[in-house]
Design an enzyme around this catalytic site. Structure first.
Site, mmCIF file in Angstrom:
data_model
loop_
_atom_site.group_PDB
_atom_site.id
_atom_site.type_symbol
_atom_site.label_atom_id
_atom_site.label_comp_id
_atom_site.label_asym_id
_atom_site.label_seq_id
_atom_site.Cartn_x
_atom_site.Cartn_y
_atom_site.Cartn_z
ATOM 1 N N ARG A 1 0.807 -1.215 0.000
ATOM 2 C CA ARG A 1 0.000 0.000 0.000
ATOM 3 C C ARG A 1 0.843 1.269 0.000
ATOM 4 O O ARG A 1 0.695 2.132 -0.846
ATOM 5 C CB ARG A 1 -0.857 -0.003 1.263
ATOM 6 C CG ARG A 1 -2.184 0.638 1.134
ATOM 7 C CD ARG A 1 -3.041 0.115 2.244
ATOM 8 N NE ARG A 1 -2.661 -1.266 2.552
ATOM 9 C CZ ARG A 1 -3.092 -2.319 1.881
ATOM 10 N NH1 ARG A 1 -3.940 -2.179 0.934
ATOM 11 N NH2 ARG A 1 -2.661 -3.538 2.200
ATOM 12 N N THR A 2 1.724 1.370 0.974
ATOM 13 C CA THR A 2 2.451 2.628 1.136
ATOM 14 C C THR A 2 3.340 2.895 -0.079
ATOM 15 O O THR A 2 3.383 4.013 -0.600
ATOM 16 C CB THR A 2 3.288 2.606 2.434
ATOM 17 O OG1 THR A 2 2.428 2.226 3.500
ATOM 18 C CG2 THR A 2 3.871 3.962 2.729
ATOM 19 N N LYS B 1 24.609 -5.679 0.811
ATOM 20 C CA LYS B 1 26.083 -5.753 0.796
ATOM 21 C C LYS B 1 26.672 -5.077 2.029
ATOM 22 O O LYS B 1 27.882 -4.938 2.151
ATOM 23 C CB LYS B 1 26.624 -5.045 -0.452
ATOM 24 C CG LYS B 1 26.176 -5.672 -1.751
ATOM 25 C CD LYS B 1 26.683 -4.824 -2.920
ATOM 26 C CE LYS B 1 26.056 -5.289 -4.228
ATOM 27 N NZ LYS B 1 26.218 -4.283 -5.285
ATOM 28 N N HIS C 1 4.817 6.492 11.533
ATOM 29 C CA HIS C 1 4.347 6.335 10.155
ATOM 30 C C HIS C 1 3.534 7.596 9.830
ATOM 31 O O HIS C 1 2.318 7.545 9.725
ATOM 32 C CB HIS C 1 3.497 5.064 10.065
ATOM 33 C CG HIS C 1 3.216 4.606 8.665
ATOM 34 N ND1 HIS C 1 3.663 5.278 7.546
ATOM 35 C CD2 HIS C 1 2.527 3.538 8.207
ATOM 36 C CE1 HIS C 1 3.258 4.630 6.471
ATOM 37 N NE2 HIS C 1 2.564 3.578 6.838
ATOM 38 N N ARG D 1 11.037 3.422 3.844
ATOM 39 C CA ARG D 1 10.534 2.502 4.871
ATOM 40 C C ARG D 1 11.679 1.616 5.291
ATOM 41 O O ARG D 1 12.466 1.155 4.450
ATOM 42 C CB ARG D 1 9.400 1.650 4.350
ATOM 43 C CG ARG D 1 9.091 0.498 5.308
ATOM 44 C CD ARG D 1 7.792 -0.150 5.082
ATOM 45 N NE ARG D 1 6.707 0.769 5.383
ATOM 46 C CZ ARG D 1 5.436 0.406 5.429
ATOM 47 N NH1 ARG D 1 5.112 -0.841 5.211
ATOM 48 N NH2 ARG D 1 4.502 1.278 5.690
#
Lengths: 304, 138
Positions: A51-52, A80, A129, A101
């Site tokens: 969604r985000t 890495k 959020h 995120r």
């Protein structure tokens, strides 16, 4: 250069301005189709999200801009061993704005401290959020006509639920808000949110484990998912995941104009048989999320 | 007990009894070559007991560490055997790499090069929180 890491980075006036721009985008989408032409959004998703991430990408595309990035840490240099700071410095050379995120709390702040372009926190672990909060505020504003004078119940995982923490913090700045905190004992709202936000701002709140008893008092019911990824112990997750399931029977005593919200994705906590109830607002929330992110991108890129 | 007075250096006075060793470690006084005296449980008219640290060299002291551990201490700068300057300490607004975030979900738990920064969030109760994850310092 502005970034958005925590919802409190924005003043009440700025939130009002974003809501106003989002409402204008909804009313006049054609006005905004070329606003971010030649601008690029880097969507840096170190943790899976549908969604985000899609919401940010759709927002930028609808503003006429482009999107680059990755959708899991394994496909980035983080695999890495690259640091968040170095990733932020690197991506600053390619894009105009970052949406990040990350599973670790505070990672977007580290990115902000090192990037030379605006950074938007698209969720950092169980912490914050803020764009979900803006989405929620736009939804409440559109459904209730105001961000003042209502009773809201938060139900489910109030311990790790970052959307809950951010929204409670945001609502503490508005007037005459009453809050029901509905959760199992193990997933109660953390004391720092209770002490530093609710008590400090004299917000009336009631803690309970009983959803049915709380429902008739609510103008808004904010359901949340018990998130498997926040538990170190699978047994605890299995024991708690189905504790609250909203069904049509449980809504019998609810107000006619109740607004049912959920940040999604849901698992079992809202029965799909509620989706057609006019009080179900969670898919409107999804749509609102795109519009408020469009407004935010315009603000942070200082596009008139 | 006799401890020689110092000619040029620093006396950290009015340390809450029992805090001197913690300060000694956090201020890294063990790394100094000069004489350092820790005097514990000295009689104090004001608090009953106090600790004192005497450092026989004019060094830069990290006031943030002092303020965080014990904001009631006083600093006496000694020059030519006399008190040249007295300073009171206040709670620092920001602590950098003085204390460390213990939240396993914090970004500082996996990226070692990040500075551990704490901000004073509640002056009355002397609460510091990690700027990244907002976890309270223990």
């Amino acid at each position: 250069m502005r970034s958005l890491i925590n919802i409190t980075d924005l003043s009440v006036e700025e939130i009002e301005e974003l809501i106003s721009v989002a409402n204008d985008i909804i009313a006049n989408p054609e006005k905004y189709r070329e606003k971010c032409r030649y601008k690029k959004l880097a969507a840096l998703f170190f943790e899976p999200s549908t969604r985000t991430r899609l919401s940010f990408e759709a927002a930028m595309l609808e503003l006429g801009g482009s999107v680059l990035g990755f959708s899991e840490a394994q496909s980035s240099s983080a695999a890495k061993g690259e640091s968040v700071a170095d990733t932020a410095k690197t991506v600053s050379c390619y894009a105009d704005i970052i949406a990040m995120r990350h599973p670790k709390e505070g990672a977007p702040m580290v990115a902000m401290m090192n990037a030379s372009i605006p950074v938007i926190n698209a969720g950092d672990g169980g912490h914050n959020h803020p764009t979900q909060t803006l989405t929620d505020l736009l939804t409440i504003s559109r459904e209730k006509g105001s961000l003042n004078n209502f009773t809201i119940g938060f139900c489910g995982d109030l311990k790790f639920g970052r959307t809950v923490h951010s929204l409670i913090t945001a609502l503490s700045r508005y007037e005459n808000i009453k809050i029901y905190l509905i959760s199992p004992e193990e997933l109660k709202l953390p004391s720092y949110v209770k002490n530093d936000v609710l008590k400090k701002n004299n917000i009336e709140y009631i803690q309970t484990t009983n959803l049915e008893e709380a429902i008739p008092n609510l103008d808004i019911l904010y359901m949340t998912r018990v998130q498997r990824e926040r538990f170190f112990n699978e047994e605890d997750y299995l024991r708690l995941k189905d504790r609250y399931i909203l069904t049509p029977e449980k809504l019998i005593g609810a107000k006619e104009d109740l607004c049912i919200m959920h940040p999604l994705p849901r698992v079992n906590e809202i029965s799909p048989s509620i989706d057609n109830d006019k009080r179900a607002c969670y898919f409107k929330q999804v749509l609102n999320g795109k519009f408020i992110r469009m407004a935010l991108i315009l603000k942070l890129l200082e596009v008139e | 007990m006799k401890i020689d007075s110092i000619k040029n250096g620093i006396v950290i006075d009015h340390i809450s009894a029992g805090n001197s060793l913690k300060l000694y470690q956090l201020l890294k006084l063990d790394e100094l070559d000069c004489s350092v005296a820790i005097i514990k449980n000295v009689s104090s008219a004001k608090t009953g007991k106090k600790d004192i640290i005497k450092i026989d060299a004019d060094i830069n002291i990290d006031m943030d560490i002092l303020g965080y551990v014990d904001p009631d201490v006083t600093i006496n700068i000694i020059k030519d055997g006399k008190v040249f300057e007295k300073a009171k300490i206040d709670l620092p607004e920001t602590l950098r790499n003085v204390i460390f975030c213990k939240n396993p979900r914090c970004i500082t738990s996996v990226e070692n090069e990040i500075e551990h920064i704490f901000k004073l969030s509640d002056r009355t109760n002397r609460v510091y929180r990690c700027v990244y994850c907002e976890t309270k310092a223990n």
